[in-house]
Scaffold this active site. Structure first.
Site, PDB file in Angstrom:
ATOM      1  N   ASN A   1      59.664  40.229  -2.991  1.00  0.00           N
ATOM      2  CA  ASN A   1      59.620  40.789  -1.631  1.00  0.00           C
ATOM      3  C   ASN A   1      58.329  40.372  -0.941  1.00  0.00           C
ATOM      4  OD1 ASN A   1      58.370  42.653  -3.427  1.00  0.00           O
ATOM      5  ND2 ASN A   1      58.739  44.376  -2.069  1.00  0.00           N
TER       6      ASN A   1
ATOM      7  N   GLU B   1      56.379  41.464   2.502  1.00  0.00           N
ATOM      8  CA  GLU B   1      56.260  42.358   3.658  1.00  0.00           C
ATOM      9  C   GLU B   1      55.273  41.781   4.667  1.00  0.00           C
ATOM     10  OE1 GLU B   1      55.172  46.096   1.862  1.00  0.00           O
ATOM     11  OE2 GLU B   1      57.172  46.356   0.975  1.00  0.00           O
TER      12      GLU B   1
ATOM     13  N   GLU C   1      65.634  39.654  -3.150  1.00  0.00           N
ATOM     14  CA  GLU C   1      66.922  38.971  -3.339  1.00  0.00           C
ATOM     15  C   GLU C   1      67.109  37.872  -2.295  1.00  0.00           C
ATOM     16  OE1 GLU C   1      66.270  42.175  -3.272  1.00  0.00           O
ATOM     17  OE2 GLU C   1      67.761  43.376  -4.301  1.00  0.00           O
TER      18      GLU C   1
ATOM     19  N   CYS D   1      71.030  42.942   1.427  1.00  0.00           N
ATOM     20  CA  CYS D   1      71.024  41.952   0.339  1.00  0.00           C
ATOM     21  C   CYS D   1      72.416  41.811  -0.274  1.00  0.00           C
ATOM     22  CB  CYS D   1      69.995  42.330  -0.717  1.00  0.00           C
ATOM     23  SG  CYS D   1      68.302  42.062  -0.141  1.00  0.00           S
TER      24      CYS D   1
HETATM   25  N1  THU Z   1      63.235  45.750  -1.670  1.00  0.00           N
HETATM   26  C1  THU Z   1      63.687  44.593  -2.220  1.00  0.00           C
HETATM   27  O1  THU Z   1      62.948  43.593  -2.280  1.00  0.00           O
HETATM   28  N2  THU Z   1      64.960  44.572  -2.703  1.00  0.00           N
HETATM   29  C2  THU Z   1      65.816  45.631  -2.682  1.00  0.00           C
HETATM   30  O2  THU Z   1      66.971  45.498  -3.024  1.00  0.00           O
HETATM   31  C3  THU Z   1      65.321  46.953  -2.265  1.00  0.00           C
HETATM   32  C4  THU Z   1      64.032  46.953  -1.538  1.00  0.00           C
HETATM   33  C5  THU Z   1      61.873  45.777  -1.143  1.00  0.00           C
HETATM   34  C6  THU Z   1      61.797  45.860   0.366  1.00  0.00           C
HETATM   35  C7  THU Z   1      60.434  46.464   0.571  1.00  0.00           C
HETATM   36  O3  THU Z   1      59.468  45.394   0.542  1.00  0.00           O
HETATM   37  C8  THU Z   1      60.233  47.332  -0.655  1.00  0.00           C
HETATM   38  O4  THU Z   1      61.172  46.904  -1.623  1.00  0.00           O
HETATM   39  C9  THU Z   1      60.429  48.808  -0.392  1.00  0.00           C
HETATM   40  O5  THU Z   1      61.632  49.056   0.238  1.00  0.00           O
END
Ligand code: THU
Length: 144
Positions: A43, A45, A56, A99
């Protein structure tokens, strides 16, 4: 395809690259094709919170370049809080709704279901499912 432990380890390694200073929730994802080629993502941000990218989708973008979305066979997701207490396990991270739609796009391209192994931050708590189970009655466009 790889041994499942290899796939989960790749997702755990990817999680080390997560950029999640706002949620402090780190997620890694590894995608493989039928030949065992791997693509990884984490992830990512940013200061405009809603524009962050999930692990994902990050991994699927890498897979698109590495071997093509239509060749995605299986993926592993590993996630949990940055500050997870030493020696503790958590809950497996299930892919968010957006996702799921992106993973379904890959399944639609290949005409095959995709196996998804959801794990906690240790990789030990696992739920194995498929995209068709997680996103029944999904939206698809009619053929052009
Ligand atoms: N997140 C993911 O990367 N994949 C998921 O399926 C659920 C959430 C990330 C998004 C955000 O950066 C952090 O987790 C908290 O929601």
């Amino acid at each position: 395809m790889n041994n499942i432990e290899t796939l989960i380890k790749a997702a755990m390694d990817a999680r080390e690259q997560a950029h999640a200073p706002y949620s402090q929730f780190l997620v890694g994802c590894a995608v493989e094709n039928a030949d065992g080629a791997l693509a990884r993502g984490a992830n990512m941000e940013n200061a405009c919170y809603r524009l962050g990218v999930c692990a994902e989708q990050s991994a699927l973008a890498a897979a698109q370049i590495a071997f093509g979305l239509g060749n995605v066979a299986r993926l592993a997701i590993v996630g949990g809080p940055l500050q997870a207490a030493e020696g503790t396990r958590g809950e497996p991270v299930m892919p968010c709704g957006g996702c799921r739609q992106a993973i379904m796009e890959a399944a639609t391209l290949s005409g095959r279901d995709i196996t998804i192994v959801c794990c906690d931050h240790t990789g030990q708590e696992r739920v194995t499912t498929t995209i068709k189970a997680l996103l029944p009655s999904s939206f698809t466009l009619p053929p052009a």
